[in-house]
Design a protein around this motif. Structure first.
Motif, PDB file in Angstrom:
ATOM      1  N   GLN A 267       0.907  -1.192   0.059  1.00  0.00           N
ATOM      2  CA  GLN A 267      -0.016  -0.151   0.032  1.00  0.00           C
ATOM      3  C   GLN A 267       0.905   1.121   0.057  1.00  0.00           C
ATOM      4  N   VAL A 268       0.607   2.131  -0.850  1.00  0.00           N
ATOM      5  CA  VAL A 268       1.270   3.394  -1.012  1.00  0.00           C
ATOM      6  C   VAL A 268      -0.095   4.787  -0.625  1.00  0.00           C
ATOM      7  N   GLY A 269       0.622   5.605  -0.015  1.00  0.00           N
ATOM      8  CA  GLY A 269      -0.192   6.733   0.119  1.00  0.00           C
ATOM      9  C   GLY A 269       0.392   8.006   0.524  1.00  0.00           C
ATOM     10  N   ALA A 270      -0.391   9.026   0.417  1.00  0.00           N
ATOM     11  CA  ALA A 270       0.099  10.424   0.632  1.00  0.00           C
ATOM     12  C   ALA A 270      -1.110  11.189   1.464  1.00  0.00           C
ATOM     13  N   ASP A 271      -0.615  11.977   2.254  1.00  0.00           N
ATOM     14  CA  ASP A 271      -1.398  12.710   3.084  1.00  0.00           C
ATOM     15  C   ASP A 271      -1.042  14.082   3.397  1.00  0.00           C
ATOM     16  N   VAL A 272      -2.220  14.925   3.735  1.00  0.00           N
ATOM     17  CA  VAL A 272      -2.000  16.154   4.263  1.00  0.00           C
ATOM     18  C   VAL A 272      -2.723  16.281   5.625  1.00  0.00           C
ATOM     19  N   GLY A 273      -2.015  16.901   6.524  1.00  0.00           N
ATOM     20  CA  GLY A 273      -2.616  16.704   7.992  1.00  0.00           C
ATOM     21  C   GLY A 273      -2.540  17.917   8.790  1.00  0.00           C
ATOM     22  N   TRP A 274      -3.365  18.014   9.819  1.00  0.00           N
ATOM     23  CA  TRP A 274      -3.298  19.057  10.687  1.00  0.00           C
ATOM     24  C   TRP A 274      -3.116  18.326  12.108  1.00  0.00           C
ATOM     25  N   PRO A 275      -2.403  19.156  13.037  1.00  0.00           N
ATOM     26  CA  PRO A 275      -2.501  18.710  14.467  1.00  0.00           C
ATOM     27  C   PRO A 275      -3.599  19.132  15.166  1.00  0.00           C
ATOM     28  N   MET A 276      -4.027  18.493  16.070  1.00  0.00           N
ATOM     29  CA  MET A 276      -5.173  19.025  16.777  1.00  0.00           C
ATOM     30  C   MET A 276      -4.419  19.455  18.234  1.00  0.00           C
ATOM     31  N   GLY A 277      -4.514  20.842  18.702  1.00  0.00           N
ATOM     32  CA  GLY A 277      -3.703  21.236  19.870  1.00  0.00           C
ATOM     33  C   GLY A 277      -2.252  21.494  19.733  1.00  0.00           C
ATOM     34  N   LEU A 278      -1.531  22.038  20.564  1.00  0.00           N
ATOM     35  CA  LEU A 278      -0.460  22.468  20.606  1.00  0.00           C
ATOM     36  C   LEU A 278       0.620  21.322  20.190  1.00  0.00           C
ATOM     37  N   GLN A 279       1.362  21.429  19.100  1.00  0.00           N
ATOM     38  CA  GLN A 279       2.251  20.760  18.480  1.00  0.00           C
ATOM     39  C   GLN A 279       1.640  18.965  18.273  1.00  0.00           C
TER      40      GLN A 279
END
Length: 765
Positions: free
Chosen positions: A531-543
């Motif tokens: 399996q191969v994949g690519a994501d864009v993410g956002w952290p929840m809370g500080l760091q």
């Protein structure tokens, strides 16, 4: 390595003596000129020097002795300390009285103070997830072509911040003679083996350097010297007090007794004994210099060791009781009430003079990292130039930096600008000498003692700071029941929003046992996939402390091949099949458990949705969706901990035997059923686990536990088959341990429609 023999110290008979003898000259110990101590302006009286030895947790007895000295109205004109004696003596010299010192020392959670990692809630989600795959204890680094171990067995970051907070009023002093009571701390130059007497500079750093036990705490560099524990060369520094101008000495020795023969059967035991023998020799040399005018105090601390930080109240009381019991010996040092009040007032006045109003921050700068990295780190801090100085806020920022795991030292210093009264904040960072390539080991082992079992060994490599913007490269190899290979590149996109991008590849090969609806074995098949994949993410809370959210694309190719099929099974039920998938993926995870294993508080939530097209060999294709979620909530009342867990899953219809989408079975995943015995496209599962911590301490585990679980769940092939009446039940009774290589369970498992028996599990249930 446990905190054993943290601070060196000798064994003495518990007695009170004054020894007339010739002074033993020990030249070359002072690192700075020693001015004469302050004396009262009234009738002359002897200058009293207090000398406090090292001894780890046994040093809490010094606090009790100080309380007795105050009760006996003994004014102390100067203090010299080594190791833990330096910490207690330095804080007292900085202006604390004995009651304040006792209150502050007993308020500290010493059990957590030396943890290498910050509390788990402060870690980023990426670091938390590693706890569920690898041991946080078994790790080493790779740098410059060689494997390296951490410099110290435990961390002193929390202790350094504690000392920094207590000594904040001393930050502008030119020398330690400006303290309410003149003070010296003794350390060892690890390059030359010479004693170093610290008389000026950063008081918090001096106290920390004095207790840098080799192999336990990392040494500290001060003024170009690499400093270790002072007890190695001068654990009872009587000579230093003499050089400062003391006429009479009160020496308090609380060193760790020499170990018995039964502890000398290991390398660690022999090494600790050798250190104690060397320390005993320099202590005896110091005692030989005492005269009949001096006083040697030896509080009887019995079998309490340098590691017994959890028994601080008891040690303070023992020191106080002992000093009070020999109060007659203190009479010759006692001052008249008016004279003692004058001494007390002078200390308080000096403390108030040292305590200047803290202004606003003029600047924030970093030491120990590149300018580019410093700029990136500065954006992540809440502290900024122009804001009022907020010590708790600064400590919180440093805790965030420490939680990254990239630095073996995280410290700060405030410097006052005389012209404006503003403060300059310097954040001192020392990157790990054993990074930035980190290796960790994980282990899974299970057996039902009926011939069914499995073993998996996992090894991870994590390369931090691939670039100055914080990129990481994480790799994982798994050997055993499942062969696996995983690699991910993680790249922060900007420091302000902490958005990130990630690309990964995940390959696996394993054998799976298939079962019928009534639990009978049907076949053993081999499943392989990539399996191969690519994501864009956002952290929840500080760091990312609260978790991560991701969206991305994922593509996979899988194949299942029967290896052993029951003779009565039709060929179209279990057959070879290959397929590809291409879809969109969204995932969220939030983890606030205080411990990954046997947590006592917090929660963990995880959910994933994948939707796209699935194409089979022969060019037929169809749409598919997969939805899965898990939840864990933990709460403790007194000694009783309740852990609630739930899991649900749904997958599009697939050919029977082609993909084992979701399954139950195994310890605490429907105990009493074999792994994978309950499988289907729709799954519901719930569990309530109770456990309590046992009052037993062993060196290889954080804690021991006993408890049990009640579980219910099932999996169905078709949505129309879902029924709560069809839920299966299981349960367990277990004893467990949170060991250095993972959680260990020995359990009795049972299920009405499964089996009853013993189960051994090491790893993640």
């Amino acid at each position: 390595m446990s905190i054993i023999h943290l601070f060196s110290g000798p064994l003495h008979r518990l007695l009170l003596i004054g020894l007339p003898t010739a002074a033993l000259a020990l030249p070359g110990l002072l690192s700075a000129a020693e001015p004469a101590a302050r004396t009262d302006t009234a009738a002359p009286r002897p200058v009293v020097g207090l000398v406090l030895s090292g001894g780890g947790a046994r040093g809490f007895a010094h606090v009790g002795v100080l309380k007795a000295l105050e009760a006996a109205r003994v004014p102390v004109d100067l203090i010299v300390g080594t190791s833990m004696g330096a910490i207690i003596g330095g804080l007292y010299a900085s202006g604390m009285n004995a009651d304040e010192l006792e209150r502050e020392m007993l308020a500290v959670d010493w059990g957590d103070l030396f943890e290498r990692r910050e509390p788990r809630q402060f870690l980023s989600q990426r670091r938390k997830e590693e706890d569920f795959e690898f041991s946080p204890v078994l790790q080493l680094g790779f740098r410059d072509g060689e494997f390296r171990l951490p410099t110290g067995a435990v961390s002193t970051r929390s202790l350094e911040q504690l000392l920094r907070r207590y000594t904040l009023s001393t930050r502008h002093l030119a020398t330690f003679d400006g303290l309410p009571t003149p003070f010296r701390a003794v350390a060892t130059d690890l390059e030359t083996g010479q004693a170093v007497v610290m008389a000026h500079g950063d008081l918090a750093a001096a106290l920390r350097a004095s207790m840098s036990v080799p192999g336990v705490f990392a040494p500290l560099e001060v003024d170009g010297q690499l400093l270790g524990d002072g007890g190695l060369v001068n654990n009872l520094p009587v000579d230093v007090a003499r050089r400062m101008g003391a006429d009479v000495i009160i020496a308090v020795n609380i060193g760790t007794p020499l170990a018995g023969r039964d502890t000398l059967g290991s390398v660690l035991g022999i090494t600790a004994q050798m250190v104690n023998i060397l320390t005993e020799q320099n202590v005896q040399a110091s005692i030989a210099t005492l005269t009949k005018e001096d006083l040697l105090l030896l509080p009887p601390l019995g079998q309490l060791t340098s590691a017994d930080f959890n028994r601080a109240p008891e040690l303070v009381k023992m020191g106080n009781d002992y000093a009070q019991s020999i109060s007659e010996a203190l009479v010759r040092f006692t001052a008249a009430p008016a004279r003692y009040q004058q001494w007390t007032t002078a200390r308080r006045t000096q403390l108030e003079a040292n305590t200047q109003r803290i202004g606003r921050l003029a600047s924030v700068r970093f030491e120990g990292v590149s300018e580019e990295r410093a700029q990136r780190l500065a954006v992540t801090l809440d502290t900024a130039a122009g804001l009022p100085v907020d010590v708790p806020l600064i400590e919180g920022d440093l805790q965030k930096l420490a939680a990254t795991g990239d630095y073996e030292r995280v410290d700060y210093r405030l410097s006052r600008r005389e012209d404006s009264g503003e403060e300059d904040l310097t954040v001192r960072l020392r990157p790990n000498d054993w990074g930035p390539n980190y290796l960790r080991v994980g282990l899974d082992l299970r057996t039902d003692f009926q011939g069914q079992g499995a073993f998996n060994l996992r090894i991870s490599h994590n390369r931090h700071w691939l670039n100055e913007s914080g990129g990481e490269w994480r790799n994982r190899v798994q050997l055993g029941e499942t062969l696996g290979l995983y690699s991910e590149i993680y790249q922060p996109l900007d420091a302000a929003s902490e958005r990130f991008a990630a690309a990964y590849v995940d390959a696996s090969l394993r054998k799976v046992e298939l079962f019928s609806g009534n639990g009978d074995a049907l076949a053993i098949v081999q499943r392989q996939g990539i399996q191969v994949g690519a994501d864009v993410g956002w952290p929840m809370g500080l760091q990312g402390r609260l978790g991560d959210m991701r969206v991305g694309v994922v593509a996979s190719q899988r194949r299942t091949t029967p290896e052993l099929v029951a003779g009565l099974i039709p060929k179209d039920v279990v057959r070879s099949l290959g397929w590809r998938e291409l879809g969109l993926r969204a995932a969220v995870i939030s983890d606030q458990l205080d411990f990954a294993n046997f947590p006592s508080d917090g929660y963990r939530l995880k959910g994933e949705v994948v939707a796209g097209r699935r194409s089979f060999e022969g060019n037929s294709s169809t749409s598919f969706t997969r939805i899965e979620g898990t939840a864990t909530g933990v709460k403790t009342w007194g000694v009783h901990t309740f852990n609630l867990g739930a899991r649900f899953a749904r997958a599009s219809q697939i050919p029977p035997g082609a993909i084992d989408e979701y399954s139950l079975g195994g310890f605490q995943q429907l105990s009493g059923y074999r792994v994978g015995q309950v499988a289907g496209n729709y799954l519901l599962f719930g569990r309530i686990t109770y456990y309590q911590r046992l009052p037993v301490r062993i060196g290889v585990a954080r804690a021991l536990f006993a408890g049990g679980s009640l579980e219910a769940g099932n999996a169905w092939a078709q949505s129309r088959d879902i029924s709560f009446d069809g839920l299966r039940a299981g349960g367990s009774l277990f004893v467990g341990a949170d060991t250095g290589i993972g959680p260990l369970y020995l359990s009795v498992v049972s299920a009405p429609r499964g089996y009853t028996g013993l189960y051994l599990f090491l790893g993640r249930p």
